[in-house]
Design an enzyme around this catalytic site. Sequence first.
Site, PDB file in Angstrom:
ATOM      1  N   ASP A   1       8.447 -28.582  -4.998  1.00 18.91           N
ATOM      2  CA  ASP A   1       7.351 -29.354  -5.735  1.00 18.91           C
ATOM      3  C   ASP A   1       7.017 -30.787  -4.789  1.00 18.91           C
ATOM      4  O   ASP A   1       8.011 -31.276  -4.543  1.00 18.91           O
ATOM      5  CB  ASP A   1       7.693 -29.771  -7.216  1.00 18.91           C
ATOM      6  N   GLY A   2       5.986 -31.192  -5.024  1.00 19.94           N
ATOM      7  CA  GLY A   2       5.356 -32.372  -4.326  1.00 19.94           C
ATOM      8  C   GLY A   2       4.453 -32.139  -3.117  1.00 19.94           C
ATOM      9  O   GLY A   2       4.100 -32.991  -2.606  1.00 19.94           O
TER      10      GLY A   2
ATOM     11  N   HIS B   1       0.862 -27.429   1.174  1.00 18.86           N
ATOM     12  CA  HIS B   1       1.579 -26.253   0.979  1.00 18.86           C
ATOM     13  C   HIS B   1       1.943 -25.382   2.245  1.00 18.86           C
ATOM     14  O   HIS B   1       3.114 -25.054   2.357  1.00 18.86           O
ATOM     15  CB  HIS B   1       0.400 -25.304   0.103  1.00 18.86           C
TER      16      HIS B   1
ATOM     17  N   TRP C   1      -1.639 -19.875 -11.932  1.00 19.69           N
ATOM     18  CA  TRP C   1      -3.072 -19.133 -11.668  1.00 19.69           C
ATOM     19  C   TRP C   1      -4.146 -19.919 -12.011  1.00 19.69           C
ATOM     20  O   TRP C   1      -5.157 -19.764 -11.983  1.00 19.69           O
ATOM     21  CB  TRP C   1      -2.867 -17.761 -12.708  1.00 19.69           C
TER      22      TRP C   1
ATOM     23  N   ARG D   1      -4.660 -22.912 -11.451  1.00 24.89           N
ATOM     24  CA  ARG D   1      -5.226 -24.037 -10.416  1.00 24.89           C
ATOM     25  C   ARG D   1      -6.474 -23.524  -9.736  1.00 24.89           C
ATOM     26  O   ARG D   1      -6.820 -22.290  -9.898  1.00 24.89           O
ATOM     27  CB  ARG D   1      -4.188 -23.854  -9.220  1.00 24.89           C
TER      28      ARG D   1
ATOM     29  N   SER E   1       4.230 -20.273 -10.095  1.00 27.96           N
ATOM     30  CA  SER E   1       4.687 -20.026 -11.190  1.00 27.96           C
ATOM     31  C   SER E   1       3.547 -19.079 -11.899  1.00 27.96           C
ATOM     32  O   SER E   1       2.285 -19.017 -11.444  1.00 27.96           O
ATOM     33  CB  SER E   1       4.828 -21.333 -11.909  1.00 27.96           C
TER      34      SER E   1
ATOM     35  N   LEU F   1      22.746 -14.505   3.478  1.00 26.30           N
ATOM     36  CA  LEU F   1      22.455 -15.358   2.584  1.00 26.30           C
ATOM     37  C   LEU F   1      21.516 -14.530   1.641  1.00 26.30           C
ATOM     38  O   LEU F   1      20.564 -13.859   2.205  1.00 26.30           O
ATOM     39  CB  LEU F   1      21.607 -16.739   3.134  1.00 26.30           C
TER      40      LEU F   1
ATOM     41  N   GLY G   1       1.096 -31.369  -3.055  1.00 28.18           N
ATOM     42  CA  GLY G   1      -0.123 -31.818  -3.318  1.00 28.18           C
ATOM     43  C   GLY G   1       0.064 -33.390  -2.897  1.00 28.18           C
ATOM     44  O   GLY G   1      -0.834 -33.959  -2.194  1.00 28.18           O
ATOM     45  N   ARG G   2       0.914 -33.899  -3.559  1.00 29.58           N
ATOM     46  CA  ARG G   2       1.199 -35.624  -3.360  1.00 29.58           C
ATOM     47  C   ARG G   2       1.504 -36.035  -1.931  1.00 29.58           C
ATOM     48  O   ARG G   2       0.941 -36.951  -1.349  1.00 29.58           O
ATOM     49  CB  ARG G   2       2.266 -36.151  -4.244  1.00 29.58           C
TER      50      ARG G   2
ATOM     51  N   LEU H   1      12.193 -29.297 -16.131  1.00 31.33           N
ATOM     52  CA  LEU H   1      12.368 -27.809 -15.480  1.00 31.33           C
ATOM     53  C   LEU H   1      11.114 -27.090 -15.443  1.00 31.33           C
ATOM     54  O   LEU H   1      11.324 -26.159 -14.562  1.00 31.33           O
ATOM     55  CB  LEU H   1      13.483 -27.142 -16.297  1.00 31.33           C
TER      56      LEU H   1
ATOM     57  N   ARG I   1      -4.526 -30.426  -0.479  1.00 31.48           N
ATOM     58  CA  ARG I   1      -3.448 -29.841  -1.034  1.00 31.48           C
ATOM     59  C   ARG I   1      -3.005 -28.730  -0.303  1.00 31.48           C
ATOM     60  O   ARG I   1      -1.655 -28.725  -0.108  1.00 31.48           O
ATOM     61  CB  ARG I   1      -3.884 -29.378  -2.519  1.00 31.48           C
TER      62      ARG I   1
END
Length: 226
Positions: free
Chosen positions: A2-3, A19, A51, A53, A47, A113, A5-6, A177, A15
């Site tokens: 997250d973050g 990404h 969709w 957006r 998420s 991993l 866009g900012r 969350l 934006r």
Amino acid sequence: MDGNGRWAKARGKPRTFGHSAGVEALRRTVEAAGDIKLPYLTVFGFSTENWGRPKEEVAALLELLRLYVGRDLHRLVRDGVKVRVIGEREGLEPDIRAIIERAEDQTAANATLNLTIAFNYGAQDEIVRAVRRIADDIAAGRLTPDDVCADTFAQRLDTACLPPLDLLIRTSGERRLSNFMLWQAAYAELVFLEDLWPDFGREPLERAINEFRRRDRRYGGVGRDE
Ligand code: FPP
């Protein structure tokens, strides 16, 4: 993750620029996780709510998944990273499904991993799908209602192949969350960082893990010094 866009806005950019920088952060984080021998790393990439957006942003996010797998798959194969994708596959564009399957197939034998990408993922959707699977099993006579327990349920979640969630890191200063791993977070340690995702990488990951190490995990019992 997250973050983005900012992060872009702070630089006067669209934006989608954030990404793209987010993909770089993902690369750094996967590399750092390998170096510090973290066995499992799961990232929230898209998420079920994303969709909603603007369609250009959705298209850019799908394109970034294509680019990430296209550019990084050989490296992930080489570095022993096993890729899994969780979330609803039904309804995804055929080429996106094919990309996901290619990444999973080509890395299936890896074990260094375990990288899980949550894509078209929402915890409520995952829980509803698990409930449907249980209902199908009961209707087909494979289960009785008395058989249903926490374990039966967990085995039908997308994360059935993953160990219990230990540490959940939320970037960008938000303290919620947002429909991520609601069941799995029951005893997870939550670490909230101010860092925006494009700035993420080895140092913030280690900072979160160090914070995790200081926690006293009681699982509803008493503390380690009691
Ligand atoms: C949230 O930041 C981020 C996303 C919705 C997308 C995350 C995707 C990537 C990092 C691209 C790589 C993806 C894959 C699956 C390889 P935000 O846009 O909500 O940021 P904001 O809260 O600052 O607006």
